[in-house]
Design a protein around this motif. Structure first.
Motif, PDB file in Angstrom:
ATOM      1  N   PRO A  84     -38.817  10.378 -22.997  1.00 31.00           N
ATOM      2  CA  PRO A  84     -37.454  10.793 -23.341  1.00 31.00           C
ATOM      3  C   PRO A  84     -36.495   9.630 -23.101  1.00 31.00           C
ATOM      4  O   PRO A  84     -36.606   8.923 -22.098  1.00 31.00           O
ATOM      5  N   ILE A  86     -32.654   8.874 -22.476  1.00 32.30           N
ATOM      6  CA  ILE A  86     -31.397   9.536 -22.138  1.00 32.30           C
ATOM      7  C   ILE A  86     -30.353   8.464 -21.841  1.00 32.30           C
ATOM      8  O   ILE A  86     -30.574   7.574 -21.012  1.00 32.30           O
ATOM      9  N   ALA A  91     -29.526  12.981 -25.228  1.00 30.31           N
ATOM     10  CA  ALA A  91     -30.887  12.722 -25.690  1.00 30.31           C
ATOM     11  C   ALA A  91     -30.836  11.820 -26.911  1.00 30.31           C
ATOM     12  O   ALA A  91     -30.364  12.221 -27.978  1.00 30.31           O
ATOM     13  N   ALA A 109     -37.656  13.654 -28.943  1.00 33.27           N
ATOM     14  CA  ALA A 109     -36.357  14.102 -29.443  1.00 33.27           C
ATOM     15  C   ALA A 109     -36.483  14.986 -30.674  1.00 33.27           C
ATOM     16  O   ALA A 109     -35.565  15.752 -30.991  1.00 33.27           O
ATOM     17  N   TYR A 176     -27.857   9.962 -31.148  1.00 34.49           N
ATOM     18  CA  TYR A 176     -28.237  10.973 -30.164  1.00 34.49           C
ATOM     19  C   TYR A 176     -27.784  12.359 -30.615  1.00 34.49           C
ATOM     20  O   TYR A 176     -26.866  12.515 -31.439  1.00 34.49           O
ATOM     21  N   ASN A 180     -25.782  18.731 -25.744  1.00 34.10           N
ATOM     22  CA  ASN A 180     -26.679  18.482 -24.615  1.00 34.10           C
ATOM     23  C   ASN A 180     -27.723  19.584 -24.485  1.00 34.10           C
ATOM     24  O   ASN A 180     -28.880  19.328 -24.128  1.00 34.10           O
ATOM     25  N   GLY A 183     -30.188  19.113 -27.282  1.00 29.22           N
ATOM     26  CA  GLY A 183     -30.926  17.885 -26.996  1.00 29.22           C
ATOM     27  C   GLY A 183     -31.966  18.098 -25.916  1.00 29.22           C
ATOM     28  O   GLY A 183     -33.108  17.638 -26.031  1.00 29.22           O
ATOM     29  N   SER A 184     -31.589  18.814 -24.844  1.00 30.61           N
ATOM     30  CA  SER A 184     -32.537  19.088 -23.754  1.00 30.61           C
ATOM     31  C   SER A 184     -33.674  19.973 -24.233  1.00 30.61           C
ATOM     32  O   SER A 184     -34.841  19.766 -23.872  1.00 30.61           O
ATOM     33  N   LEU A 187     -36.021  17.862 -26.256  1.00 33.31           N
ATOM     34  CA  LEU A 187     -36.803  16.964 -25.409  1.00 33.31           C
ATOM     35  C   LEU A 187     -37.939  17.698 -24.716  1.00 33.31           C
ATOM     36  O   LEU A 187     -39.096  17.250 -24.725  1.00 33.31           O
TER      37      LEU A 187
END
Length: 401
Positions: A84, A86, A91, A109, A176, A180, A183-184, A187
């Motif tokens: 990952p 960051i 991400a 991602a 990116y 968030n 994105g998390s 990931l």
């Protein structure tokens, strides 16, 4: 080198990313030829490097892939990592070095499958973005490459930012995931895919055998029939969750799969590793549970006559299919606990290889061994040069005398 040949270098981490790179090597040339109208022949070369999947900072990876780019005369160099990436809590999907065009793609991602086609189109977008940056074209053309990259992330938006990296001494364009939360989620699900939970499932084969043997012995006794019949659905669900959770905790503790945040330089990465390990185990154990359930359901249907089962449970007639499902469900939960406690793993290395922390340690160990061998070769070369120099000096001294 012919002017109409365009070389692309793919530097991939070992494991799942390596397999993806091999697929890209076969399929990318035709796709690139059809996408770009110029009369060019596209040549894909791959290199597998542990650093691409072990460096905690992307700067180390960029230094390495830049060396590969210079040594192999690649026009485009793309690193594929299962790590990952960051940056400022976001991400990162793509990182393009504006100085030399080298780029890095973070496979996690993308999230869960399918990613092969999306990855191919992403590489097209990256090449377009690099060409646009080199030609300093208009914003309208730049928007086309960003649209191409954005399309590979459904239900999410990519945000572009430019930052200066001191380690590479150049500007980097980062793409990116804007949210968030999304994105998390991408990931963690992508890292779980990289862990290959179905490979971990193979190591549970002897646990399935022992659990089925234990449960098959139990389903011939009326105690299990009666308990499965009188227990409510909520109680059965609770027993199932307790069995799955208990097996998961046993595997984590028995094989030391939990990464300690105290020993980590990046607590956020460590938290991602642990969440991914938990999710990988959950997927593996759920499939293990379903396999065991199907075996018990089949065994109960074959071994237990419906009339006799209904008579024993004091039903008005033969037992129906729901009764058999409840019996198989209860037997699966009970035997899961017994199997987990009484069995060792068939292949412990498969469990360990399906976790990021272990793969990181193995890759660092491989890198250290390679570095040690390289240092020894250089030392031997220096000793040989020194010996030849001393021999030459001795001959010159003898000649002068």
């Amino acid at each position: 080198m012919c002017s109409n040949i365009v070389k692309i270098g793919l530097v991939a981490a070992p494991g799942v990313t390596e397999k993806i790179a091999q697929h890209l090597k076969k399929e990318l040339p035709e796709l690139l030829a059809s996408h770009f109208t110029e009369d060019k022949k596209w040549q894909i070369e791959t290199i597998i490097d542990p650093l691409t999947g072990s460096a905690e900072t992307v700067q180390k990876i960029f230094r390495k892939i830049s060396d590969y780019q210079n040594n192999n005369e690649w026009q485009y160099t793309i690193g594929l990592t299962d790590l990952p990436i960051i940056r400022n809590g976001n991400a990162v999907a793509f990182d393009i070095n504006s100085g030399n065009g080298a780029s890095l793609i973070s496979i996690p991602a993308y999230g869960w499958r399918p990613i092969k086609k999306r990855l191919q189109r992403s590489i097209l977008g990256i090449i377009e973005a690099i060409n646009e940056d080199n030609k300093s074209t208009m914003t309208q053309t730049q928007d086309k490459s960003e649209e191409q990259l954005n399309a590979q992330f459904p239900f999410s938006n990519l945000v572009t930012t430019t930052e200066y990296f001191e380690d590479t001494n150049s500007q980097h364009t980062l793409y990116y995931v804007s949210s968030n939360t999304k994105g998390s989620f991408r990931l963690i699900s992508g890292m779980t895919f990289a862990n290959n939970p179905f490979n971990m499932l193979k190591s549970l084969s002897n646990v399935v055998a022992i659990a089925f043997t234990t449960g098959a012995f139990g389903i011939v006794f009326t105690t299990m029939w009666n308990l499965s019949f009188v227990y409510s659905a909520w109680r059965m669900l609770l027993i199932m969750l307790a069995a799955i959770l208990g097996m998961m905790v046993w595997i984590i503790v028995a094989h030391n799969l939990w990464e300690s945040s105290k020993e980590s330089n990046n607590k956020q990465i460590t938290m991602l590793y642990n969440l991914t390990t938990t999710l990988t185990l959950t997927v593996s154990i759920v499939f293990y549970y379903l396999i065991l359930f199907c075996l018990f359901l089949l065994a109960s249907l074959v071994v237990l006559p419906s009339g006799y089962l209904g008579q024993t449970l004091q039903l008005n007639g033969p037992a129906n299919f729901i009764t058999y499902i409840n019996l198989a469900w209860f037997a699966t939960s009970i035997s899961t606990v017994a199997g987990a406690i009484g069995a060792g793993l068939n292949n412990e290395s498969q469990i360990l290889e399906s976790t990021y922390g272990y793969r990181q340690k193995q890759r660092y160990q491989k890198m250290n061994e390679d570095e040690k061998e390289r240092a020894e070769r250089e030392e031997d070369a220096q000793d040989e040069i020194k010996a030849k120099k001393q021999e030459s000096e001795a001959k010159a001294k003898e000649y002068n005398n």
